[in-house]
Write an enzyme that holds these catalytic residues in place. Structure first.
Site, PDB file in Angstrom:
ATOM      1  N   ASP A 485       0.806  -1.214   0.000  1.00  0.00           N
ATOM      2  CA  ASP A 485       0.000   0.000   0.000  1.00  0.00           C
ATOM      3  C   ASP A 485       0.846   1.274   0.000  1.00  0.00           C
ATOM      4  OD1 ASP A 485      -2.692  -0.694  -0.005  1.00  0.00           O
ATOM      5  OD2 ASP A 485      -2.698  -1.162   2.131  1.00  0.00           O
TER       6      ASP A 485
HETATM    7  C1  GLC Z   1      -0.585   2.478   5.628  1.00  0.00           C
HETATM    8  C2  GLC Z   1       0.116   1.290   6.224  1.00  0.00           C
HETATM    9  C3  GLC Z   1      -0.230   0.038   5.492  1.00  0.00           C
HETATM   10  C4  GLC Z   1      -1.713  -0.064   5.339  1.00  0.00           C
HETATM   11  C5  GLC Z   1      -2.281   1.205   4.701  1.00  0.00           C
HETATM   12  C6  GLC Z   1      -3.764   1.145   4.472  1.00  0.00           C
HETATM   13  O1  GLC Z   1      -0.124   2.708   4.354  1.00  0.00           O
HETATM   14  O2  GLC Z   1       1.516   1.442   6.235  1.00  0.00           O
HETATM   15  O3  GLC Z   1       0.317  -1.072   6.157  1.00  0.00           O
HETATM   16  O4  GLC Z   1      -1.987  -1.163   4.542  1.00  0.00           O
HETATM   17  O5  GLC Z   1      -1.952   2.281   5.502  1.00  0.00           O
HETATM   18  O6  GLC Z   1      -4.521   1.595   5.530  1.00  0.00           O
HETATM   19  C1  GLC Z   2      -1.588  -3.808   5.366  1.00  0.00           C
HETATM   20  C2  GLC Z   2      -2.823  -3.916   4.536  1.00  0.00           C
HETATM   21  C3  GLC Z   2      -2.637  -4.778   3.332  1.00  0.00           C
HETATM   22  C4  GLC Z   2      -1.390  -4.420   2.602  1.00  0.00           C
HETATM   23  C5  GLC Z   2      -0.194  -4.419   3.520  1.00  0.00           C
HETATM   24  C6  GLC Z   2       1.069  -3.961   2.845  1.00  0.00           C
HETATM   25  O1  GLC Z   2      -1.397  -4.986   6.079  1.00  0.00           O
HETATM   26  O2  GLC Z   2      -3.900  -4.407   5.278  1.00  0.00           O
HETATM   27  O3  GLC Z   2      -3.734  -4.658   2.478  1.00  0.00           O
HETATM   28  O4  GLC Z   2      -1.217  -5.320   1.563  1.00  0.00           O
HETATM   29  O5  GLC Z   2      -0.444  -3.555   4.597  1.00  0.00           O
HETATM   30  O6  GLC Z   2       1.065  -2.609   2.574  1.00  0.00           O
END
Ligand code: GLC
Ligand code: GLC
Length: 812
Positions: A485
């Site tokens: 993400d």
């Molecule tokens: C932030 C976090 C990530 C998460 C995303 C979505 O980017 O670092 O882990 O998946 O938020 O809420």
């Molecule tokens: C968080 C989110 C997931 C994402 C991950 C890596 O765990 O829930 O959707 O893939 O971060 O960013």
């Protein structure tokens, strides 16, 4: 250091001190009514949706951080204590908390009075039942007072934390049965058709429904005036903060015990039956619910039913090996966590506030992978729900709200990996069940039935979305980000407060993802197999031709010499390459491309995994990237916003460790696959709980990487795709029982010296009793005997009507 121990026979983790490094929590509820509960009785309760229908208040971001719960206070002369230690924190003479599968218990004592508390959510009712037994172990009789306490949330947890100008005037309650039953009915007078109830199965000596009256305006739950005075005030709340508290005076002779049952429930009434009389709520259903749990034997049998339910679920995949920790994780805790992540997605934990993220599209699809064998029918419904939020071009909302099942853009859309996860989840469901009919279900787009297509039509949209959204190197475009993400290559955010997930264009024409290329190869092939099963060979052929193009791009533009490149940014510069100053190698494409089979024949796969071992491995797990970003890179986004070693910037992001472990099994490296498995496996790191900090029975999303000050410290436990992927890894790749469309395949990849093992697997209505002999080798079945007949290959031929399969397999 440990703060408890596993009791495998009881299927419980036993916590022996309330002072764990962080709250160690459990989840109660299996279907629609849920509670989070910590080892010190903190937590909260909701129905279906942690944001929209929250029954009790919790205070995130507070001090101490496990703030608010459903508490019992015991006043014994001048001593006030709680069975779970919090909130009064009186030093207990003994304390034990057991977290089991869907229930938790406490056994504590102080000054020769003991309390045993059991809390659980019964299988088929929307309530949480707590049974508390008080015993007098003194030589003389005891007069003690028991108080209960819950603080109501005014339903919408988000609004409840913000909209004080309204909320402080809306709270309403009703009280009946002399105070034994307290109803929370805020907003029931207008558009709500539900209320909450908290009742006890005994006469009470007092009650409170106003927080300020019970606590005293300047006190917290650690020193309520009513408890100190030994007397509730009987105040009826009007606005402000409604609560429910019962006061029961209990006299106990030496050796005597008394038991009380408290039930916290959620009730919905039809519009035309909301009221009993003018302004008085219709309590019929609540009364029936309270009556059902009014005696000890019915509570005990409801608990027995819950335990049987879990025993049944856990009998679907059961291993016996010479390795106690593997057995414990596979047979109990990993599967339990898979159920919890399936239920919650990433919505409600002690790190997810329940108001931010509903059901993630990609998250929920992946959660299915670890859950589908447990209750395939629920997985089927989930697939339809998720697909119903998809857009017609195949792309997706990143999340939907569990209550409404509608997608919303609060945390964005345009994450270009999302569409392909739908294929992953559907394929896993069909390989498990053989139920091809799901592919013919008519499923809406964006919840609009007028533009419905079959589920297979949706999968085609997913496939085509990737096939038609490619960049200059023929690799898939990344959009806002892919699985990571934080890899926001089109975002270019310069101002604080802009969300990396929603700021900037949702897609640029240049930035590409090698990770999505890996996904496309893996799930594009699974899509082609589904097309074949439906008899559409032309579509399968077309799909494979598209897959081939991306495969080739991954092996050329996606290859950096010693490992796979991570991505190309919006200027077409490499991300995750030796050419980069920071962030030279990322874990995701190494794991995913290799598990998809990319570069195995070409020798790239071996190199990529060697590089992972050399550059990303630590004693606590494999880091997500190295070197960590030390400065903010505008062109990379959130990944470089975290301090080095945390989260996506060089943390050990546990979710993708199993990808590398699976990739190692693809290459036949059982030793290395298992070594990776062990590093993040809770049971293996229980001994270092003071470093790891999070619960030793479940996975955390992240463990701080070597660049972080707190290297080895876990964060964000419970809700993580790690649960599902690790279960897939250990059950399907390391222990090697993998469901194919044609039947179960047996192809373990275990470390030397792992020893013989046996697995019971229930699959498509039959029971498979599988025993595997390891003759020293790590991988490669040399003999497979099914019901006395030797078969060639790895797949146990599925025979209609055969209910028992005895399978003997030999490795090496
Ligand atoms: C932030 C976090 C990530 C998460 C995303 C979505 O980017 O670092 O882990 O998946 O938020 O809420
Ligand atoms: C968080 C989110 C997931 C994402 C991950 C890596 O765990 O829930 O959707 O893939 O971060 O960013």
């Amino acid at each position: 250091m440990k703060y408890g121990f596993f009791d495998d026979n009881a299927l419980e983790y036993v916590i022996t001190t309330p002072k764990t490094p962080l709250p160690w929590i459990n989840y109660l509820g299996n279907k629609e009514f849920f509670s989070l509960i910590s080892n010190t009785c903190g937590g909260y309760t909701f129905y279906k949706d942690a944001k929209l229908l929250r029954l009790t208040r919790y205070r995130y971001n507070n001090v101490p951080y496990d703030n608010n719960g459903k508490y019992f206070y015991i006043k014994d002369e001048d001593t006030i204590w709680n069975p779970g230690w919090q909130p009064v924190k009186t030093q207990l003479d003994s304390y034990e908390c057991r977290h089991g599968l869907g229930y938790s218990t406490w056994k504590s004592s102080k000054n020769d009075v003991s309390a045993e508390v059991l809390t659980f959510v019964p299988m088929d009712d929307n309530c949480e039942v707590s049974k508390i037994t008080l015993t007098n172990n003194k030589k003389s009789s005891a007069k003690i007072t028991l108080f209960s306490y819950v603080e109501w949330c005014l339903w919408n947890a988000d609004d409840d934390m913000k909209n004080f100008q309204r909320n402080l005037s809306t709270g309403e309650v009703e009280v009946t049965d002399g105070g034994s039953v307290i109803y929370h009915k805020t907003e029931y007078r207008e558009r709500r058709n539900h209320y909450a109830v908290y009742g006890v199965n005994s006469k009470v000596d007092g009650f409170d429904t106003s927080r300020d009256a019970f606590l005293g305006a300047y006190n917290g739950p650690d020193s309520p005036d009513a408890v100190k005075n030994g007397k509730c005030t009987g105040e009826l709340a009007s606005g402000w903060s409604p609560i429910a508290s019962h006061q029961i005076d209990v006299s106990l002779e030496p050796g005597e015990s008394k038991t009380f049952i408290f039930t916290l429930g959620y009730i919905e009434n039809p519009e035309d039956a909301k009221w009993e009389s003018y302004g008085v709520i219709n309590k019929e259903k609540a009364k029936a619910m309270l009556a059902k749990y009014a005696d000890v034997s019915s509570v005990d049998s409801a608990l027995a039913e819950l335990k049987d339910y879990w025993k049944g679920l856990l009998s679907i995949y059961h291993v016996s090996s010479s390795n106690e920790k593997v057995d414990r994780m596979v047979n109990i805790w990993n599967q339990y966590q898979c159920m919890v992540t399936f239920n919650m997605s990433r919505s409600a934990s002690y790190y997810e506030s329940g108001i931010g993220r509903g059901m993630g599209f990609r998250d929920s699809c992946q959660d299915l992978l670890g859950f589908v064998h447990l209750i395939p029918d629920r997985a089927r419904q989930r697939i339809i729900d998720i697909a119903s939020t998809q857009f017609q071009d195949g792309s997706a909302y990143h999340q939907y709200q569990p209550l409404t099942k509608k997608g919303n853009s609060d945390i964005g859309s345009g994450f270009n990996d999302d569409p392909l996860w739908l294929i992953a989840g559907t394929s896993a469901y069909i390989r498990e069940t053989g139920d091809l009919s799901i592919l013919n279900e008519m499923v809406p787009f964006d919840n609009d039935m007028s533009v419905a297509k079959t589920l297979m039509g949706h999968l085609k949209c997913s496939f085509d979305f990737t096939a038609t959204h490619k960049g200059p190197h023929g690799l898939p475009l990344i959009g806002r980000a892919d699985w990571n993400d934080c890899l926001n290559l089109n975002c270019f955010s310069e101002h604080p407060g802009e969300s990396f997930q929603t700021f900037g264009p949702s897609e640029g024409p240049v930035a590409e993802s090698v990770f999505i290329a890996g996904m496309f190869v893996k799930y594009g092939e699974e899509y082609a197999e589904l097309a074949e099963l439906l008899g559409d060979n032309a579509e399968a052929e077309r799909a494979r031709a598209e897959v081939k193009k991306v495969y080739d791009a991954a092996c050329t533009a996606g290859w950096d010499g010693e490992w796979f490149v991570r991505a190309y940014d919006a200027n077409s510069n490499k991300v995750g390459s030796k050419e980069c100053e920071e962030g030279q190698i990322f874990i995701e494409p190494q794991g995913f491309c290799v598990l998809a089979g990319i570069g195995v024949e070409e020798g790239l796969a071996e190199k990529a995994l060697k590089s992972v071992e050399e550059k990303l491995d630590t004693k606590y797990g494999v880091m997500i990237l190295q070197p960590a970003y030390t400065k903010y890179h505008l062109e990379l986004g959130e990944v470089s916003s975290y301090p080095p070693g945390y989260k996506e910037n060089g943390g050990i992001f546990c979710h993708n460790n199993p990808w590398v472990s699976i990739a190692e099994t693809v290459l036949g490296h059982g030793n290395r696959a298992f070594e990776i498995y062990k590093k993040t496996c809770p049971a293996y790191i229980e001994e270092i709980s003071e470093i790891h900090c999070t619960e030793p029975y479940v996975y955390s999303q992240m463990v701080a990487g070597k660049d972080a000050k707190f290297f080895g410290q876990g964060k964000n436990s419970w809700l993580t795709g790690t649960a599902a992927w690790t279960f897939v890894n250990i059950s399907q790749y390391i222990l090697g029982v993998y469901p194919t469309h044609k039947g179960l395949s047996i192809n373990p990849c275990v470390p030397e010296g792992f020893g013989d093992f046996s697995i019971t697997r229930k699959y498509r209505g039959a029971t498979y009793n599988i025993s595997v002999k390891q003759n020293g080798a790590q991988k490669g079945i040399t003999k497979l005997v099914v019901n006395g007949k030797e078969v060639s290959g790895n797949v146990i031929p599925y025979e209609e009507g055969v209910k028992e399969y005895t399978v003997e397999a030999q490795i090496g």
